[in-house]
Design an enzyme around this catalytic site. Structure first.
Site, PDB file in Angstrom:
ATOM      1  N   SER A 142      14.687  43.509  68.434  1.00 54.83           N
ATOM      2  CA  SER A 142      14.779  44.963  68.590  1.00 54.83           C
ATOM      3  C   SER A 142      15.870  45.245  69.613  1.00 54.83           C
ATOM      4  CB  SER A 142      13.446  45.488  69.128  1.00 54.83           C
ATOM      5  OG  SER A 142      13.582  46.816  69.596  1.00 54.83           O
ATOM      6  N   TYR A 155       5.858  45.748  74.566  1.00 55.25           N
ATOM      7  CA  TYR A 155       6.836  45.580  73.481  1.00 55.25           C
ATOM      8  C   TYR A 155       8.171  45.075  74.033  1.00 55.25           C
ATOM      9  CZ  TYR A 155       9.332  46.867  69.145  1.00 55.25           C
ATOM     10  OH  TYR A 155      10.076  46.861  67.994  1.00 55.25           O
TER      11      TYR A 155
HETATM   12  P1  NAD Z   1       5.585  47.912  59.933  1.00 57.43           P
HETATM   13  O1  NAD Z   1       4.419  48.462  60.663  1.00 57.43           O
HETATM   14  O2  NAD Z   1       6.107  48.652  58.746  1.00 57.43           O
HETATM   15  O3  NAD Z   1       5.334  46.407  59.519  1.00 57.43           O
HETATM   16  C1  NAD Z   1       4.712  45.499  60.377  1.00 57.43           C
HETATM   17  C2  NAD Z   1       4.220  44.322  59.569  1.00 57.43           C
HETATM   18  O4  NAD Z   1       3.545  43.425  60.459  1.00 57.43           O
HETATM   19  C3  NAD Z   1       3.206  44.706  58.490  1.00 57.43           C
HETATM   20  O5  NAD Z   1       3.415  43.912  57.346  1.00 57.43           O
HETATM   21  C4  NAD Z   1       1.874  44.355  59.141  1.00 57.43           C
HETATM   22  O6  NAD Z   1       0.825  44.104  58.224  1.00 57.43           O
HETATM   23  C5  NAD Z   1       2.280  43.123  59.903  1.00 57.43           C
HETATM   24  N1  NAD Z   1       1.320  42.769  60.950  1.00 57.43           N
HETATM   25  C6  NAD Z   1       0.852  43.527  61.975  1.00 57.43           C
HETATM   26  N2  NAD Z   1      -0.068  42.838  62.687  1.00 57.43           N
HETATM   27  C7  NAD Z   1      -0.168  41.612  62.106  1.00 57.43           C
HETATM   28  C8  NAD Z   1      -0.930  40.451  62.377  1.00 57.43           C
HETATM   29  N3  NAD Z   1      -1.809  40.384  63.388  1.00 57.43           N
HETATM   30  N4  NAD Z   1      -0.785  39.386  61.562  1.00 57.43           N
HETATM   31  C9  NAD Z   1       0.073  39.425  60.513  1.00 57.43           C
HETATM   32  N5  NAD Z   1       0.829  40.496  60.212  1.00 57.43           N
HETATM   33  C10 NAD Z   1       0.714  41.562  61.005  1.00 57.43           C
HETATM   34  O7  NAD Z   1       6.742  47.792  61.041  1.00 57.43           O
HETATM   35  P2  NAD Z   1       8.325  47.549  60.952  1.00 57.43           P
HETATM   36  O8  NAD Z   1       8.960  48.732  61.589  1.00 57.43           O
HETATM   37  O9  NAD Z   1       8.752  47.117  59.609  1.00 57.43           O
HETATM   38  O10 NAD Z   1       8.448  46.373  62.005  1.00 57.43           O
HETATM   39  C11 NAD Z   1       8.779  45.057  61.651  1.00 57.43           C
HETATM   40  C12 NAD Z   1       9.438  44.383  62.830  1.00 57.43           C
HETATM   41  O11 NAD Z   1      10.634  45.087  63.160  1.00 57.43           O
HETATM   42  C13 NAD Z   1       8.583  44.384  64.103  1.00 57.43           C
HETATM   43  O12 NAD Z   1       8.711  43.129  64.770  1.00 57.43           O
HETATM   44  C14 NAD Z   1       9.206  45.489  64.926  1.00 57.43           C
HETATM   45  O13 NAD Z   1       8.996  45.300  66.298  1.00 57.43           O
HETATM   46  C15 NAD Z   1      10.654  45.339  64.541  1.00 57.43           C
HETATM   47  N6  NAD Z   1      11.472  46.526  64.798  1.00 57.43           N
HETATM   48  C16 NAD Z   1      11.205  47.713  64.182  1.00 57.43           C
HETATM   49  C17 NAD Z   1      12.012  48.797  64.465  1.00 57.43           C
HETATM   50  C18 NAD Z   1      11.797  50.129  63.822  1.00 57.43           C
HETATM   51  O14 NAD Z   1      12.433  51.098  64.259  1.00 57.43           O
HETATM   52  N7  NAD Z   1      10.955  50.239  62.801  1.00 57.43           N
HETATM   53  C19 NAD Z   1      13.084  48.683  65.360  1.00 57.43           C
HETATM   54  C20 NAD Z   1      13.302  47.457  65.967  1.00 57.43           C
HETATM   55  C21 NAD Z   1      12.505  46.392  65.680  1.00 57.43           C
END
Ligand code: NAD
Length: 260
Positions: A142, A155
């Protein structure tokens, strides 16, 4: 092309992980999906990916807070496909609160899912990669691996930790045909981000529209959300031979956020 290779993407039932899994399948990789969610929806995604791309797609419900389930997920994938060639540590959760009110169990969960799970997957998957002499480890980190924001102590700590883990693994694997890199997205409109809008609004005492405009996109000079497809395309590039000398890199894709 990833034909004959296997990609395991943690947290791939939704958002960025699902996009990366689809992109890996489109390149011909067999895929292991992981994460939580509606069983029917997961099955529909699994079938769609397998049928459209003509690859094998499996699903593991392993909980990233449980080291034994992570080890079993990797062992099952290796039993079926031989090795995990592309490991994408993407599962993540968020919780927004001032640190003096931050629930300790939320801290533990975020560190476990966003950081420690990546240690466990790498620990389990690396021996087979080394044996093959080829591997790609990609973390969805991130912009918060590079800079902080208030109210996101766990986070930000986890994502800075992932950056350190990535660099260390890159050094340890540099002569094994393996690369380890972290992609650092800015804000992407996925369920994770949608869910934190009301919490951020409450914590800052502003409206949800103001959170999007003045908090999230305020940090992004482009004033645009990053898309899942853009992140997936970078992940695919990191698997190519052209990217074999990119390792230990912490790669922002954040519309200029961390340049400021
Ligand atoms: P999301 O909520 O759409 O997806 C998260 C995924 O993680 C889901 O498939 C969920 O089921 C899974 N998950 C959660 N807890 C879990 C567990 N205990 N065991 C197994 N799976 C688990 O979120 P996203 O935005 O797609 O985020 C994905 C990654 O991207 C994360 O690491 C997040 O920190 C990172 N990220 C997101 C953003 C953003 O703006 N969306 C920005 C930077 C980084």
């Amino acid at each position: 092309m990833l034909k004959g290779k296997t990609a395991l993407v943690t947290g791939s039932t939704s958002g960025i992980g699902l996009g990366i899994a689809r992109a890996m399948a489109a390149e011909g990789a067999n895929v292991v999906l992981n994460g939580f969610g509606d069983a029917h929806e997961i099955e529909v995604n699994r079938n769609e990916m397998a049928n459209a791309m003509g690859v094998e797609v499996r699903y593991s419900p392993a909980d990233m807070t449980k080291p034994d389930e992570i080890a079993a997920m990797i062992a099952d994938a290796e039993k079926e496909f031989g090795a995990i060639d592309v490991l994408v540590n993407n599962a993540g959760i968020q919780f927004v609160s001032p640190i003096d009110e931050f629930p300790a169990e939320k801290w533990d969960a975020i560190i476990a899912i966003n950081l420690t799970s990546a240690f466990h997957t790498i620990h389990a998957a690396l021996p087979a990669m080394k044996k093959k002499g080829w591997g790609r480890i990609i973390q969805t980190a991130s912009a918060h691996a590079l800079v902080a924001s208030p109210f996101k102590s766990a986070y930000v700590a986890a994502k800075h930790g992932i950056a350190g883990l990535t660099k260390t693994v890159a050094l340890e694997t540099a002569q094994h045909g393996i690369t380890a890199n972290a992609i650092c997205p800015g804000y992407v409109l996925t369920p994770l981000v949608e869910a934190q809008i009301p919490d951020t609004a409450r914590a800052r005492g502003i409206t949800e529209e103001e959170v999007k405009r003045d908090v999230m996109l305020a940090a992004q000079p482009t004033k645009e959300f990053v898309t899942v497809e853009e992140i997936a395309a970078l992940a695919v590039f990191l698997t190519t031979d052209a990217a074999r000398n990119i390792t230990g890199a912490i790669l922002p894709m954040d519309g200029g956020w961390t340049a400021a």
